[in-house]
Write a protein that holds these residues in place. Structure first.
Motif, PDB file in Angstrom:
ATOM      1  N   ALA A 330       0.835  -1.206   0.000  1.00 40.12           N
ATOM      2  CA  ALA A 330       0.000   0.000   0.000  1.00 40.12           C
ATOM      3  C   ALA A 330       0.869   1.256   0.000  1.00 40.12           C
ATOM      4  N   LEU A 331       1.905   1.279   0.830  1.00 38.62           N
ATOM      5  CA  LEU A 331       2.798   2.442   0.879  1.00 38.62           C
ATOM      6  C   LEU A 331       3.553   2.616  -0.432  1.00 38.62           C
ATOM      7  N   GLU A 332       3.903   1.502  -1.085  1.00 41.50           N
ATOM      8  CA  GLU A 332       4.611   1.580  -2.360  1.00 41.50           C
ATOM      9  C   GLU A 332       3.708   2.159  -3.447  1.00 41.50           C
ATOM     10  N   VAL A 333       2.435   1.764  -3.451  1.00 43.29           N
ATOM     11  CA  VAL A 333       1.480   2.324  -4.415  1.00 43.29           C
ATOM     12  C   VAL A 333       1.338   3.826  -4.205  1.00 43.29           C
ATOM     13  N   CYS A 334       1.248   4.250  -2.958  1.00 42.25           N
ATOM     14  CA  CYS A 334       1.146   5.685  -2.645  1.00 42.25           C
ATOM     15  C   CYS A 334       2.398   6.426  -3.126  1.00 42.25           C
ATOM     16  N   ARG A 335       3.557   5.825  -2.904  1.00 43.82           N
ATOM     17  CA  ARG A 335       4.805   6.461  -3.320  1.00 43.82           C
ATOM     18  C   ARG A 335       4.850   6.628  -4.839  1.00 43.82           C
ATOM     19  N   GLN A 336       4.426   5.589  -5.568  1.00 42.87           N
ATOM     20  CA  GLN A 336       4.425   5.651  -7.028  1.00 42.87           C
ATOM     21  C   GLN A 336       3.438   6.705  -7.537  1.00 42.87           C
ATOM     22  N   GLU A 337       2.278   6.793  -6.886  1.00 42.84           N
ATOM     23  CA  GLU A 337       1.278   7.783  -7.291  1.00 42.84           C
ATOM     24  C   GLU A 337       1.816   9.196  -7.094  1.00 42.84           C
ATOM     25  N   ASN A 338       2.523   9.423  -6.009  1.00 44.87           N
ATOM     26  CA  ASN A 338       3.072  10.753  -5.738  1.00 44.87           C
ATOM     27  C   ASN A 338       4.182  11.116  -6.714  1.00 44.87           C
ATOM     28  N   GLN A 339       4.923  10.108  -7.175  1.00 40.29           N
ATOM     29  CA  GLN A 339       5.991  10.369  -8.136  1.00 40.29           C
ATOM     30  C   GLN A 339       5.445  10.759  -9.488  1.00 40.29           C
TER      31      GLN A 339
END
Length: 382
Positions: A330-339
């Motif tokens: 979940a945190l990785e998906v959030c990180r990718q979305e922010n990038q």
């Protein structure tokens, strides 16, 4: 289109019990019969490597018809196609359809559906999939089971029963059942300790952050002393009324989702509508508390701290398709979305330099002389 092309087909994601109804009633009016037939074929060929020629033979149609149907499935995110130009192989991922609520709240799909089917059919489908029936003004007149025969049920009988039960029937919840049931023979007799009741109690406690001591108190108040009926709705009302603030631990994502949201609101009570959204997502998608908390945080950050039901469910559905089943994912998906979001343009260094130098005296005199000369020339012209 080369008939010798090779396709590897496999399905991914959580196919809910009603997935076939979602395809028939929601997607079919938009993608039509041919695409639905191809979708069923792909599901039947899960984990299969097959040539295009063989696919067309099973599909019973020509290549151009196959290609048109495949594109419709891709448009509605029911499949994704990947191609390797070196090996000239294709991979087709088959995804589950959105559930009714997510589909009818989808910004694009819902508009296309309304345009194709009209408002009358839109309302019909919405009501057909509505699990929450309005029972206002209705009185429950159902016959209650007489449990008086279990009045003599003892702890010894309960232990014998638990030893005889199949292993799959034993509950697995992060809830202190030992404290909850200790000395509770009179408060919560054995006849009420069904798998369903214990599961719902543990789930409520986990989502809303209720400890075993408070939960035992609420359960006791939810049993009618006259009819001896355990009223689960009454229990939920008491749980919803609990506004006790719990301080975050070292890992705040391990908190119960309702208390996590309450902390995000600086201790302000969580609205019942928001509690129901959280309960529904955890029930429908089997999200852990950690994944649910990351989802809450992400949605608040993306919507200026608003907890919009439609937006939260839309993001949750996308996470299911992405197979987000842990806090790390979940945190990785959030990180990718922010990038993906474009950063604000960086201003040049000189823009930030606000230092001013003192002008030279000779330069000042030259400027004043030039100014006087220009003024004189202007007067002469007049």
């Amino acid at each position: 289109m080369e008939l010798e092309q090779n396709y590897m087909i496999y399905k991914t994601g959580d196919f809910q019990e009603k997935w076939n109804a979602y395809i028939s009633l929601l997607y079919k009016p938009l993608i039509e019969n041919d695409a639905c037939m191809l979708y069923d074929l792909f599901l039947s060929l899960d984990q299969t490597s097959i040539t295009l020629e063989k696919l067309l033979l099973l599909y019973g149609s020509y290549a151009n018809r196959f290609d048109a149907s495949k594109k419709k499935l891709e448009n509605y995110e029911l499949i994704k196609t990947y191609y390797d130009p070196i090996s000239r192989k294709n991979i087709i991922e088959v995804y589950p359809p959105l559930n009714a609520e997510s589909f009818l709240n989808h910004d694009t799909f819902s508009r296309l559906f309304l345009n194709q089917c009209g408002s009358s059919h839109f309302d019909f489908v919405k009501l057909h999939f509505n699990d929450e029936v309005d029972k206002t003004n209705y009185v429950d007149i159902s016959e209650k089971m007489d449990l008086s025969c279990l009045e003599s049920w003892t702890q010894e009988k309960e232990e014998t029963y638990l030893n005889l039960k199949p292993e799959e029937g034993k509950l697995k919840y992060d809830f202190d059942f030992e404290t909850f049931l200790k000395g509770a023979d009179r408060i919560f007799p054995m006849r009420y300790r069904t798998k369903e009741n214990l599961s719902r109690i543990a789930s409520l406690a986990s989502i809303h952050g209720i400890d075993a001591v408070d939960m035992r108190k609420y359960v006791q108040r939810s049993i009618n002393p006259n009819t001896h009926v355990f009223d689960f709705e009454k229990l939920k009302k008491q749980v919803y009324a609990n506004q006790k603030i719990i301080k975050p631990t070292d890992d705040p994502y391990k908190m119960s989702p309702v208390k996590f949201l309450q902390n995000k609101q600086k201790g302000a009570p969580v609205a019942n509508a928001d509690r129901k959204v959280i309960e529904k997502l955890i029930k429908n998608y089997s999200f852990s508390n950690e994944v649910m908390n990351v989802l809450i945080e992400y949605c608040l950050n993306q919507t200026q701290q608003k907890f919009s039901k439609a937006y939260v469910e839309k993001v949750a559905a996308s996470w299911i398709r992405l197979q987000v089943d842990s806090k790390e994912k979940a945190l990785e998906v959030c990180r990718q979305e922010n990038q993906v979001k474009k950063p604000a343009p960086k201003l040049p260094d000189w823009y930030q330099n606000t230092e001013q130098s003192v002008p030279d005296d000779d330069l000042v005199q030259q400027a004043l002389s030039l100014q006087r000369q220009l003024g004189k020339e202007k007067n002469d012209e007049i």
